[in-house]
Design a protein around this motif. Structure first.
Motif, PDB file in Angstrom:
ATOM      1  N   ASP A  85      -9.439  13.259  15.872  1.00 45.53           N
ATOM      2  CA  ASP A  85      -8.798  13.941  14.760  1.00 45.53           C
ATOM      3  C   ASP A  85      -9.709  13.889  13.541  1.00 45.53           C
ATOM      4  N   SER A 143     -11.970  27.146  20.098  1.00 46.70           N
ATOM      5  CA  SER A 143     -10.864  28.048  20.371  1.00 46.70           C
ATOM      6  C   SER A 143     -11.118  29.390  19.698  1.00 46.70           C
ATOM      7  N   LEU A 160      -9.721  17.727  17.640  1.00 49.74           N
ATOM      8  CA  LEU A 160      -8.387  18.313  17.778  1.00 49.74           C
ATOM      9  C   LEU A 160      -7.683  18.031  16.461  1.00 49.74           C
ATOM     10  N   LYS A 175      -4.388  22.069  16.522  1.00 48.85           N
ATOM     11  CA  LYS A 175      -3.402  21.303  17.268  1.00 48.85           C
ATOM     12  C   LYS A 175      -2.296  22.159  17.894  1.00 48.85           C
ATOM     13  N   TYR A 189     -14.121  22.301  18.817  1.00 53.97           N
ATOM     14  CA  TYR A 189     -13.119  22.158  17.770  1.00 53.97           C
ATOM     15  C   TYR A 189     -11.896  22.964  18.173  1.00 53.97           C
ATOM     16  N   LEU A 190     -10.730  22.311  18.130  1.00 53.95           N
ATOM     17  CA  LEU A 190      -9.473  22.952  18.513  1.00 53.95           C
ATOM     18  C   LEU A 190      -8.410  22.704  17.449  1.00 53.95           C
ATOM     19  N   LEU A 225     -11.648  12.559  22.028  1.00 51.97           N
ATOM     20  CA  LEU A 225     -10.766  13.587  21.502  1.00 51.97           C
ATOM     21  C   LEU A 225     -10.358  13.079  20.126  1.00 51.97           C
ATOM     22  N   LEU A 246      -6.477  23.274  26.229  1.00 50.64           N
ATOM     23  CA  LEU A 246      -6.952  21.901  26.036  1.00 50.64           C
ATOM     24  C   LEU A 246      -7.715  21.428  27.268  1.00 50.64           C
TER      25      LEU A 246
END
Length: 217
Positions: free
Chosen positions: A54, A126, A81, A104, A101-102, A52, A111
């Protein structure tokens, strides 16, 4: 059980994610890293099912890390994320091999859904990210289409009338009746229009009429 390593340079974010996932028996936080160097050292001894990750880190970028991990540990899936949701970040992450890809600001439920999908090797983006991807593809598709501009020199008034009626769904006999001309003349006008505009089929005629606002949909 899905083993995950969290990679984010903010401890508060990592703690928040761990708290969100703590009561899920199907997920195990195998470790956490605040930068790329920590992650790469960790992967020498720990092999999670997924990261996960960044985008913004203090040494490597998340994109660079994703590419390294996918090349050296192809069995590890990557889910981003991030607070960064620009088109460039999203497409570069996909090119680097990310499975999802999400942003925050997603919910805990989404999630969990994303983790479940990506841990199986499937993709998950998302809705907001999917919309950005879709809009980009539509924009690029339109930009790549050759533009056809109608002028009086391209099509005669009668040819435009025939094209409009045909695109609205009228048959050749119906067009002939409305314009007080023969069916053969209608067909001749259609053929001339297709030749002038370099169109290959009746479907192309309809697409052309829609794109150039000859008819409303």
């Amino acid at each position: 059980m899905t083993n995950i390593i969290l990679v984010d340079d903010h401890m508060l974010v990592r703690d928040g994610i761990k708290a969100l996932l703590s009561d899920n028996n199907d997920i195990c936080i195998l470790g956490e890293a605040s930068n790329g160097k920590e992650l790469l050292n960790m992967l020498k001894s720990s092999k999670p099912h997924m990261l996960l990750l960044d985008i913004s880190l203090t040494d490597y970028s998340g994109i660079e890390l994703c590419e390294i991990v996918r090349n050296e540990y192809p069995e590890i899936n990557v889910l981003f994320l991030s607070m960064y949701t620009s088109e460039d970040y999203i497409f570069n992450s996909i090119k680097a091999g990310a499975k999802g890809y999400l942003p925050k600001n997603i919910s805990r439920a989404e999630l969990l859904t994303a983790i479940a999908r990506v841990s199986e090797g499937k993709e998950y983006f998302s809705e907001s990210i999917s919309n950005i991807i879709l809009k980009s593809y539509i924009k690029k598709a339109k930009e790549s289409e050759p533009e056809n501009h109608i002028t009086e020199e391209d099509l005669s008034k009668r040819e435009l009338e025939v094209l409009k009626l045909f695109a609205e769904g009228c048959s050749n006999p119906q067009i002939a009746q409305k314009l007080f001309i023969s069916t053969r003349t209608v067909e001749s006008h259609k053929n001339h229009v297709m030749q002038k505009l370099n169109l290959k089929s009746p479907v192309d005629l309809i697409k052309f009429a829609i794109k150039n606002h000859i008819i409303d949909i």
